[in-house]
Design a protein around this motif. Sequence first.
Motif, PDB file in Angstrom:
ATOM      1  N   THR A 172       0.837  -1.195   0.000  1.00 18.00           N
ATOM      2  CA  THR A 172       0.000   0.000   0.000  1.00 18.00           C
ATOM      3  C   THR A 172       0.872   1.244   0.000  1.00 18.00           C
ATOM      4  O   THR A 172       1.723   1.401   0.887  1.00 18.00           O
ATOM      5  N   GLU A 173       0.697   2.099  -0.989  1.00 24.12           N
ATOM      6  CA  GLU A 173       1.416   3.375  -0.976  1.00 24.12           C
ATOM      7  C   GLU A 173       0.648   4.359  -0.107  1.00 24.12           C
ATOM      8  O   GLU A 173      -0.568   4.537  -0.260  1.00 24.12           O
ATOM      9  N   ILE A 174       1.368   4.997   0.814  1.00 22.49           N
ATOM     10  CA  ILE A 174       0.772   5.967   1.724  1.00 22.49           C
ATOM     11  C   ILE A 174       0.907   7.346   1.104  1.00 22.49           C
ATOM     12  O   ILE A 174       2.021   7.821   0.844  1.00 22.49           O
ATOM     13  N   LYS A 175      -0.223   7.999   0.862  1.00 23.40           N
ATOM     14  CA  LYS A 175      -0.216   9.297   0.208  1.00 23.40           C
ATOM     15  C   LYS A 175      -0.998  10.325   1.018  1.00 23.40           C
ATOM     16  O   LYS A 175      -2.062  10.031   1.548  1.00 23.40           O
ATOM     17  N   LYS A 189       7.720   2.351  21.894  1.00 15.40           N
ATOM     18  CA  LYS A 189       6.345   2.099  22.312  1.00 15.40           C
ATOM     19  C   LYS A 189       5.492   1.513  21.188  1.00 15.40           C
ATOM     20  O   LYS A 189       4.272   1.366  21.334  1.00 15.40           O
ATOM     21  N   GLY A 190       6.129   1.218  20.055  1.00 14.10           N
ATOM     22  CA  GLY A 190       5.417   0.571  18.971  1.00 14.10           C
ATOM     23  C   GLY A 190       4.679   1.498  18.031  1.00 14.10           C
ATOM     24  O   GLY A 190       3.848   1.040  17.238  1.00 14.10           O
ATOM     25  N   ASN A 191       4.970   2.795  18.091  1.00 13.97           N
ATOM     26  CA  ASN A 191       4.353   3.747  17.170  1.00 13.97           C
ATOM     27  C   ASN A 191       5.215   3.936  15.935  1.00 13.97           C
ATOM     28  O   ASN A 191       6.449   3.919  16.020  1.00 13.97           O
ATOM     29  N   VAL A 192       4.588   4.120  14.789  1.00 15.52           N
ATOM     30  CA  VAL A 192       5.296   4.401  13.547  1.00 15.52           C
ATOM     31  C   VAL A 192       5.269   5.903  13.314  1.00 15.52           C
ATOM     32  O   VAL A 192       4.196   6.501  13.176  1.00 15.52           O
ATOM     33  N   LEU A 193       6.465   6.522  13.275  1.00 16.85           N
ATOM     34  CA  LEU A 193       6.589   7.948  13.026  1.00 16.85           C
ATOM     35  C   LEU A 193       7.152   8.166  11.622  1.00 16.85           C
ATOM     36  O   LEU A 193       7.995   7.392  11.154  1.00 16.85           O
ATOM     37  N   LEU A 194       6.712   9.229  10.992  1.00 16.21           N
ATOM     38  CA  LEU A 194       7.171   9.571   9.648  1.00 16.21           C
ATOM     39  C   LEU A 194       7.668  11.010   9.631  1.00 16.21           C
ATOM     40  O   LEU A 194       6.938  11.931  10.025  1.00 16.21           O
ATOM     41  N   GLY A 195       8.898  11.214   9.185  1.00 16.61           N
ATOM     42  CA  GLY A 195       9.375  12.560   8.907  1.00 16.61           C
ATOM     43  C   GLY A 195       8.915  12.961   7.515  1.00 16.61           C
ATOM     44  O   GLY A 195       8.730  12.111   6.643  1.00 16.61           O
ATOM     45  N   SER A 196       8.746  14.257   7.300  1.00 16.53           N
ATOM     46  CA  SER A 196       8.240  14.706   6.000  1.00 16.53           C
ATOM     47  C   SER A 196       8.593  16.164   5.773  1.00 16.53           C
ATOM     48  O   SER A 196       9.163  16.836   6.657  1.00 16.53           O
ATOM     49  N   ASN A 197       8.228  16.660   4.607  1.00 19.66           N
ATOM     50  CA  ASN A 197       8.416  18.078   4.316  1.00 19.66           C
ATOM     51  C   ASN A 197       7.355  18.941   4.972  1.00 19.66           C
ATOM     52  O   ASN A 197       7.386  20.169   4.857  1.00 19.66           O
ATOM     53  N   GLN A 198       6.413  18.310   5.681  1.00 20.47           N
ATOM     54  CA  GLN A 198       5.345  19.030   6.366  1.00 20.47           C
ATOM     55  C   GLN A 198       5.298  18.721   7.858  1.00 20.47           C
ATOM     56  O   GLN A 198       4.255  18.833   8.491  1.00 20.47           O
ATOM     57  N   GLY A 199       6.427  18.296   8.410  1.00 21.97           N
ATOM     58  CA  GLY A 199       6.489  18.048   9.835  1.00 21.97           C
ATOM     59  C   GLY A 199       6.515  16.569  10.190  1.00 21.97           C
ATOM     60  O   GLY A 199       6.711  15.702   9.344  1.00 21.97           O
ATOM     61  N   LEU A 200       6.312  16.303  11.489  1.00 22.00           N
ATOM     62  CA  LEU A 200       6.350  14.943  12.020  1.00 22.00           C
ATOM     63  C   LEU A 200       4.942  14.361  12.066  1.00 22.00           C
ATOM     64  O   LEU A 200       4.014  14.991  12.580  1.00 22.00           O
ATOM     65  N   PHE A 201       4.797  13.138  11.542  1.00 18.92           N
ATOM     66  CA  PHE A 201       3.507  12.451  11.521  1.00 18.92           C
ATOM     67  C   PHE A 201       3.598  11.161  12.330  1.00 18.92           C
ATOM     68  O   PHE A 201       4.675  10.570  12.465  1.00 18.92           O
ATOM     69  N   GLN A 202       2.457  10.736  12.848  1.00 18.09           N
ATOM     70  CA  GLN A 202       2.331   9.427  13.480  1.00 18.09           C
ATOM     71  C   GLN A 202       1.264   8.641  12.742  1.00 18.09           C
ATOM     72  O   GLN A 202       0.217   9.190  12.358  1.00 18.09           O
ATOM     73  N   VAL A 203       1.507   7.366  12.537  1.00 19.71           N
ATOM     74  CA  VAL A 203       0.586   6.519  11.784  1.00 19.71           C
ATOM     75  C   VAL A 203      -0.481   5.960  12.719  1.00 19.71           C
ATOM     76  O   VAL A 203      -0.169   5.393  13.779  1.00 19.71           O
ATOM     77  N   SER A 204      -1.730   6.116  12.322  1.00 16.97           N
ATOM     78  CA  SER A 204      -2.836   5.566  13.103  1.00 16.97           C
ATOM     79  C   SER A 204      -2.768   4.044  13.110  1.00 16.97           C
ATOM     80  O   SER A 204      -2.556   3.419  12.068  1.00 16.97           O
ATOM     81  N   LYS A 205      -2.965   3.449  14.267  1.00 17.80           N
ATOM     82  CA  LYS A 205      -2.907   1.989  14.380  1.00 17.80           C
ATOM     83  C   LYS A 205      -4.188   1.325  13.900  1.00 17.80           C
ATOM     84  O   LYS A 205      -4.227   0.101  13.724  1.00 17.80           O
ATOM     85  N   THR A 206      -5.202   2.120  13.650  1.00 21.26           N
ATOM     86  CA  THR A 206      -6.480   1.549  13.194  1.00 21.26           C
ATOM     87  C   THR A 206      -6.605   1.505  11.677  1.00 21.26           C
ATOM     88  O   THR A 206      -7.053   0.510  11.111  1.00 21.26           O
ATOM     89  N   ASP A 207      -6.168   2.576  11.004  1.00 19.96           N
ATOM     90  CA  ASP A 207      -6.342   2.610   9.551  1.00 19.96           C
ATOM     91  C   ASP A 207      -5.060   2.942   8.786  1.00 19.96           C
ATOM     92  O   ASP A 207      -5.090   3.127   7.568  1.00 19.96           O
ATOM     93  N   SER A 208      -3.928   3.040   9.498  1.00 22.39           N
ATOM     94  CA  SER A 208      -2.612   3.303   8.885  1.00 22.39           C
ATOM     95  C   SER A 208      -2.526   4.651   8.185  1.00 22.39           C
ATOM     96  O   SER A 208      -1.660   4.852   7.321  1.00 22.39           O
ATOM     97  N   VAL A 209      -3.380   5.580   8.538  1.00 23.76           N
ATOM     98  CA  VAL A 209      -3.325   6.921   7.958  1.00 23.76           C
ATOM     99  C   VAL A 209      -2.462   7.817   8.852  1.00 23.76           C
ATOM    100  O   VAL A 209      -2.718   7.921  10.052  1.00 23.76           O
ATOM    101  N   PRO A 210      -1.455   8.475   8.299  1.00 22.52           N
ATOM    102  CA  PRO A 210      -0.610   9.369   9.112  1.00 22.52           C
ATOM    103  C   PRO A 210      -1.360  10.648   9.494  1.00 22.52           C
ATOM    104  O   PRO A 210      -2.123  11.198   8.690  1.00 22.52           O
ATOM    105  N   TYR A 211      -1.120  11.119  10.700  1.00 19.77           N
ATOM    106  CA  TYR A 211      -1.690  12.385  11.132  1.00 19.77           C
ATOM    107  C   TYR A 211      -0.582  13.205  11.791  1.00 19.77           C
ATOM    108  O   TYR A 211       0.330  12.666  12.418  1.00 19.77           O
ATOM    109  N   PRO A 212      -0.601  14.536  11.647  1.00 20.89           N
ATOM    110  CA  PRO A 212       0.483  15.379  12.167  1.00 20.89           C
ATOM    111  C   PRO A 212       0.486  15.442  13.684  1.00 20.89           C
ATOM    112  O   PRO A 212      -0.569  15.504  14.318  1.00 20.89           O
ATOM    113  N   ILE A 213       1.681  15.450  14.247  1.00 23.19           N
ATOM    114  CA  ILE A 213       1.790  15.541  15.707  1.00 23.19           C
ATOM    115  C   ILE A 213       2.746  16.639  16.154  1.00 23.19           C
ATOM    116  O   ILE A 213       2.692  17.067  17.304  1.00 23.19           O
ATOM    117  N   ALA A 214       3.625  17.123  15.276  1.00 26.15           N
ATOM    118  CA  ALA A 214       4.572  18.159  15.699  1.00 26.15           C
ATOM    119  C   ALA A 214       5.230  18.797  14.483  1.00 26.15           C
ATOM    120  O   ALA A 214       5.279  18.204  13.397  1.00 26.15           O
TER     121      ALA A 214
END
Length: 371
Positions: A172-175, A189-214
């Motif tokens: 699955t490509e995450i877009k 703690k088992g969280n998936v974090l993603l760095g990006s050109n728009q800040g730091l994201f964390q991946v939801s454990k329910t639907d794998s959709v990244p959401y911004p956290i910082a």
Amino acid sequence: MKPVVILFFSLLAPLLLWSQQSKITSLLSVNEGLSQGMIFDVHQTRDGFIWIATKDGLNRYDGYRFEVFTNDSFDPFSIVSNEVWSIYEDQRGWLWLASPGGLDVYLPNTGRFFHLLPDLPGTNGDMVSFAELPDGTIWLTVNGKCWKIEGATEGLKMAAEAERAFPALQITEIKLADVLFSSVLLTQKGNVLLGSNQGLFQVSKTDSVPYPIALAGRPVNVFGQDQQGHVWIEAIAPDLTGLYLREDCGGLWLWEEEHASLRTIPCFPYGRHKFGPEGALWTWASMDITFTKWKPGACVYNKLHKTQRQPSAFKPYGCWGRASRSAPAYPGEANGKCWQAIQKVQFVMHTRGLHQRRVSGFDGNLRSRYH
């Protein structure tokens, strides 16, 4: 401009093998079987082999000789590309290989390469990162793109049994709109974090959709987590080509996962960073040609303390690992031998504990160092 810089300084990159047992330096070059001198990555697998990703061939070194893997158009199970950017070993002992030709997985028990993703973006794979979940799911970022790969254990085993070089896995490509992903990290703690050109994201454990956290709107790279659980983040260029926009006093942060809070590390030297054996943080500063070892815990409390800072030409871009056949899959130096990739140099200093050894006169070949 970063891809040009990386390729230039990676040209004729040597490797070093160190221990505390003697003072012998050995030279390994194309004359000894190394396929090519432009080295992108180095990794030591749990069985002790040293794998070297180069511009022309994937090399496996057993301490005596090199075996070189290259593409064979008549063999569907050969590696997809002679140029290999990055090497990642998962908990199954499989090697995940990112290259301009695509993503391959090497199964040691079969001696075969299986092909998953074609034609990865980028020019040198500098922005490549992997993370593995406990269930074997692989997260991958490559030069702005991100994928989640599921079902690898059964899918690749079935492909090997069925003699299929192109296994059918759930990929699955995450877009996200206007988001380029720079890096991925699985936290303690088992969280998936993603760095990006728009800040730091964390991946939801329910639907794998990244959401911004910082750090909303800031181009960042998440490059590691220290032993105290702090996630380290650095500023990068908006197009993910480098760290050139960082200033001396700013651009480095700690994410407190426990409290979901962000802390700035003030006046930390500009450079590239990597966590090494025993939790030390190493910084390569190209501006003044220094390689510095820091105590992460002291940095956290704004008491910058460096254990060593010496003129060097290291770039913490390769593998931290032992050179023993009984080596584990994690970085370590229990037997006192360590491989690292470094750049074209004039002289090099490596520090371990209270011991310092200086090596001079490098000419862009592969060296092993015992001291």
